[in-house]
Write a protein that holds these residues in place. Structure first.
Motif, PDB file in Angstrom:
ATOM      1  N   LEU A  13      40.021  54.145  50.004  1.00  0.00           N
ATOM      2  CA  LEU A  13      40.872  53.365  49.106  1.00  0.00           C
ATOM      3  C   LEU A  13      41.056  51.999  49.755  1.00  0.00           C
ATOM      4  O   LEU A  13      41.423  51.924  50.931  1.00  0.00           O
ATOM      5  N   ALA A  14      40.763  50.943  49.031  1.00  0.00           N
ATOM      6  CA  ALA A  14      40.916  49.599  49.577  1.00  0.00           C
ATOM      7  C   ALA A  14      41.614  48.710  48.563  1.00  0.00           C
ATOM      8  O   ALA A  14      41.395  48.836  47.359  1.00  0.00           O
ATOM      9  N   ILE A  15      42.442  47.809  49.072  1.00  0.00           N
ATOM     10  CA  ILE A  15      43.132  46.826  48.242  1.00  0.00           C
ATOM     11  C   ILE A  15      42.785  45.457  48.800  1.00  0.00           C
ATOM     12  O   ILE A  15      42.888  45.226  50.008  1.00  0.00           O
ATOM     13  N   ALA A  16      42.330  44.573  47.913  1.00  0.00           N
ATOM     14  CA  ALA A  16      41.950  43.219  48.322  1.00  0.00           C
ATOM     15  C   ALA A  16      42.700  42.209  47.473  1.00  0.00           C
ATOM     16  O   ALA A  16      43.084  42.493  46.337  1.00  0.00           O
ATOM     17  N   ARG A  64      36.539  43.528  39.693  1.00  0.00           N
ATOM     18  CA  ARG A  64      35.283  43.220  40.384  1.00  0.00           C
ATOM     19  C   ARG A  64      35.526  42.638  41.770  1.00  0.00           C
ATOM     20  O   ARG A  64      34.648  42.698  42.629  1.00  0.00           O
ATOM     21  N   ILE A  65      36.707  42.068  41.982  1.00  0.00           N
ATOM     22  CA  ILE A  65      37.027  41.525  43.309  1.00  0.00           C
ATOM     23  C   ILE A  65      36.824  42.598  44.364  1.00  0.00           C
ATOM     24  O   ILE A  65      36.104  42.405  45.340  1.00  0.00           O
ATOM     25  N   ILE A  66      37.453  43.761  44.176  1.00  0.00           N
ATOM     26  CA  ILE A  66      37.351  44.807  45.195  1.00  0.00           C
ATOM     27  C   ILE A  66      35.931  45.326  45.292  1.00  0.00           C
ATOM     28  O   ILE A  66      35.450  45.643  46.381  1.00  0.00           O
ATOM     29  N   GLU A  67      35.239  45.421  44.176  1.00  0.00           N
ATOM     30  CA  GLU A  67      33.858  45.885  44.215  1.00  0.00           C
ATOM     31  C   GLU A  67      32.973  44.898  44.976  1.00  0.00           C
ATOM     32  O   GLU A  67      32.081  45.292  45.714  1.00  0.00           O
ATOM     33  N   ASN A  68      33.244  43.617  44.824  1.00  0.00           N
ATOM     34  CA  ASN A  68      32.449  42.593  45.502  1.00  0.00           C
ATOM     35  C   ASN A  68      32.796  42.470  46.977  1.00  0.00           C
ATOM     36  O   ASN A  68      31.995  41.948  47.767  1.00  0.00           O
ATOM     37  N   VAL A  69      33.992  42.908  47.376  1.00  0.00           N
ATOM     38  CA  VAL A  69      34.364  42.839  48.795  1.00  0.00           C
ATOM     39  C   VAL A  69      33.337  43.568  49.647  1.00  0.00           C
ATOM     40  O   VAL A  69      32.969  43.124  50.717  1.00  0.00           O
ATOM     41  N   PHE A  70      32.846  44.679  49.128  1.00  0.00           N
ATOM     42  CA  PHE A  70      31.920  45.495  49.909  1.00  0.00           C
ATOM     43  C   PHE A  70      30.470  45.054  49.757  1.00  0.00           C
ATOM     44  O   PHE A  70      29.621  45.488  50.523  1.00  0.00           O
TER      45      PHE A  70
END
Length: 130
Positions: free
Chosen positions: A23-26, A119-125
């Protein structure tokens, strides 16, 4: 992943494979502000969030989230919030899509635009280093 010995179905997820949950929050600038990793794949994303220390701090109002503010040229104050998908329970600080398929035009537009912010969180990785 290969499940640990004698773990039974605890790591078995809804997709029919074994997994652990990340679980990640950006924030909007692609900076990770919170991560929780290691929960077994049997727990849903919403269940992981509900049990994590971030959600507990959110419920207890310990994150220092600013008070709601009015948007430019608007009167109604809008709270700061997280964006989630259908797996999460909506609350004052978490938005998710409207459920179902028989939606009004405005609800369909909302459901179309909301995932664009996720998409922000998806793009973080997947974002290359700059």
């Amino acid at each position: 992943m290969v499940a640990p010995p004698n773990s039974g179905s605890i790591f078995y997820n809804y997709k029919g494979t074994h997994s652990i949950v990340l679980l990640a929050i950006a924030d909007a600038e692609y900076k990770l502000v919170y991560t929780d990793v290691g929960r077994n794949g049997r727990i849903s994303d919403g269940g992981v969030f509900k049990r994590c220390s971030f959600a507990q701090a959110l419920r207890e109002n310990k994150l220092g989230i600013p008070v709601p503010e009015s948007l430019k040229n608007r009167i109604t104050p809008i709270p700061y919030f997280l964006i989630g998908d259908d797996a999460f329970a909506m609350n004052a600080n978490l938005l998710k899509p409207y459920p179902g398929t028989q939606l009004t035009g405005l609800h369909r537009i909302f459901n179309y635009r909301l995932p664009r912010t996720r998409r922000i969180i998806e793009n973080v990785f997947g974002k290359p280093e700059v």
